[in-house]
Scaffold this active site. Structure first.
Site, PDB file in Angstrom:
ATOM      1  N   SER A  70       0.794  -1.234   0.000  1.00 29.37           N
ATOM      2  CA  SER A  70       0.000   0.000   0.000  1.00 29.37           C
ATOM      3  C   SER A  70       0.822   1.277   0.000  1.00 29.37           C
ATOM      4  CB  SER A  70      -0.951   0.015   1.209  1.00 29.37           C
ATOM      5  OG  SER A  70      -2.020  -0.881   0.998  1.00 29.37           O
ATOM      6  N   LYS A 114       0.213   3.695  -2.798  1.00 29.83           N
ATOM      7  CA  LYS A 114      -0.857   4.696  -2.781  1.00 29.83           C
ATOM      8  C   LYS A 114      -0.325   6.122  -2.663  1.00 29.83           C
ATOM      9  CE  LYS A 114      -4.040   1.264  -1.047  1.00 29.83           C
ATOM     10  NZ  LYS A 114      -4.582   0.558   0.134  1.00 29.83           N
ATOM     11  N   LYS A 165       2.820   6.644   4.838  1.00 29.67           N
ATOM     12  CA  LYS A 165       1.955   5.517   4.499  1.00 29.67           C
ATOM     13  C   LYS A 165       2.606   4.182   4.816  1.00 29.67           C
ATOM     14  CE  LYS A 165      -1.884   3.960   2.833  1.00 29.67           C
ATOM     15  NZ  LYS A 165      -1.734   2.821   3.773  1.00 29.67           N
ATOM     16  N   SER A 186      -6.543   3.378   4.258  1.00 32.52           N
ATOM     17  CA  SER A 186      -5.836   2.615   3.229  1.00 32.52           C
ATOM     18  C   SER A 186      -6.803   1.937   2.264  1.00 32.52           C
ATOM     19  CB  SER A 186      -4.908   1.561   3.859  1.00 32.52           C
ATOM     20  OG  SER A 186      -3.911   1.169   2.942  1.00 32.52           O
TER      21      SER A 186
END
Length: 388
Positions: free
Chosen positions: A60, A63, A227, A125
């Site tokens: 993730s 992202k 993140k 997320s």
């Protein structure tokens, strides 16, 4: 395994957004992470590098690029925070809870504000939110992934290839820790009006409250983003940034074995970076470093100036051993043009690569006329040039 001892050649910047100098420490530090890259964003100094340019599954942390592309459109006016995007059946099905991935619990046919989608991606997320954005901006997730890869190359992220908007496992979806650090720094510096979303600790959508997975933003250590990521292939990872006073460090770690280790190891590495290194401003752009004698010029000397701000990141234990020296072949013959490179500033310190910065003539100096040159030559023959 020890972190790389690769020496980064010191150069005058063209760093991301500053005129600083890069210095690479020769220190090494043990870490269980498979990939690590940490940089001081003020100077571009790489503090830690373990497989930083080796492609990895980013999960993730991908992202960050999805959000970068949203922020770019918000900043240039192509989007507004109040614009609403449609939730397709595909986005709901591929990004929903049934897939086992992270979700912000969107429902088909919803129309969702861009700001809510941003918060749903950062805090929750949400894979579903990423796909909604991808379809709205590029027509399909596949087309958006191609746009992500193109944008990555434009930003200098040449080790990155995106195959989706979420970081969902794909054998061709790869990013380097170095590239993620670069992307994080660009996000912080180019989008200050949107970066604050990365420090939000919780978000409620569709009646469901979720907490930010970034463990560092709950600690009193200056962390304000960015993140996390996790898949079975990638292990636990984090792209983090923390600021103390005028220093900001960006850290990327990946391949850790648990959430707990992600939290403790990320904190340990950032604390090490702040504790063991310091930033030392030496000169401001245009400062006169010293003067140099001029040969056959209408002025006897010329100021030597530095073109850009010069700040060095050094191990604190090396600061006392730092030495600064100016070298040139003198006296410098006239004529001289303002801005002409005429000397070199050399900086050395224990355990770091020597830094060499060109110095410029601070003003123009015209050559003496014929009579003046003859007089100067005679003066030099008789007195060794002592009067000029």
């Amino acid at each position: 395994m020890l972190l790389s001892r690769r020496i980064f050649r010191s150069v005058l910047a063209a760093t991301l957004l500053s005129g600083a100098v890069h210095v690479q420490s020769v220190w090494a530090l043990d870490t269980p992470a498979s990939h690590v890259f940490m940089v001081d964003t003020t100077t571009g100094t790489v503090l830690l590098d373990k497989n930083g340019d080796t492609a990895m599954a980013p999960a993730s942390m991908s992202k960050l690029m999805t959000l970068y592309m949203v922020f770019e459109r918000l900043q240039d006016g192509r989007l507004s925070l109040d614009d609403k995007f449609y939730v397709s059946e595909n986005a709901w099905r591929k990004g929903g809870a049934k897939t086992g991935g992270s979700t912000m619990f969107l429902e088909p046919s919803m129309r969702v504000r861009v700001e809510d989608l941003i918060r749903g991606i950062i805090v929750q997320s949400g894979n579903d939110a990423c796909i909604v954005i991808a379809e709205a901006l590029s027509g399909s997730e596949e087309a958006f992934a191609a746009d992500m890869t193109k944008k990555a190359y434009e930003l200098g992220m040449t080790g990155s290839t995106f195959k989706n908007s979420t970081g969902w496992p794909d054998p061709e979806h790869r990013v380097t820790a170095h590239d993620l650090a670069r992307l994080a720094q660009l996000t912080v510096e180019r989008f200050p009006e949107y970066y604050h979303y990365y420090s939000e600790q919780s978000f409620v959508f569709n009646g469901i409250k979720q907490s930010n997975r970034n463990p560092l933003i709950y600690k009193d250590m200056g962390a304000d983003g960015l993140k996390t990521g996790h898949t079975e292939e990638s292990g636990y990872g984090l792209t983090a940034s923390a600021k103390r006073d005028d220093r900001r460090l960006v850290l990327v770690v990946n391949g850790l074995s648990s959430k707990k280790m992600r939290s403790t190891e990320s904190e340990r590495l950032l604390e090490w970076g702040f504790r063991e290194f310091g930033n030392y401003p030496l000169f401001k752009a245009g400062d006169v470093v010293t003067d140099a004698n001029v040969w056959l010029g209408q002025k006897a000397s010329v100021p030597l100036v530095i073109e850009n701000d010069l700040t060095l990141t050094l191990p604190k234990r090396a600061r006392q051993g730092m030495k600064v020296k100016v070298t040139f072949e003198g006296p410098i013959p006239a004529p001289l043009q303002k801005g002409q490179r005429v000397a070199m500033l050399s900086i050395t310190a224990p355990d770091v690569t020597p830094v060499e910065i060109p110095l410029l003539a601070g003003e123009s100096v015209e050559q003496l006329g014929l009579v003046g040159r003859l007089g100067a030559a005679l003066d030099y023959i008789l007195w060794g040039g002592g009067s000029r």
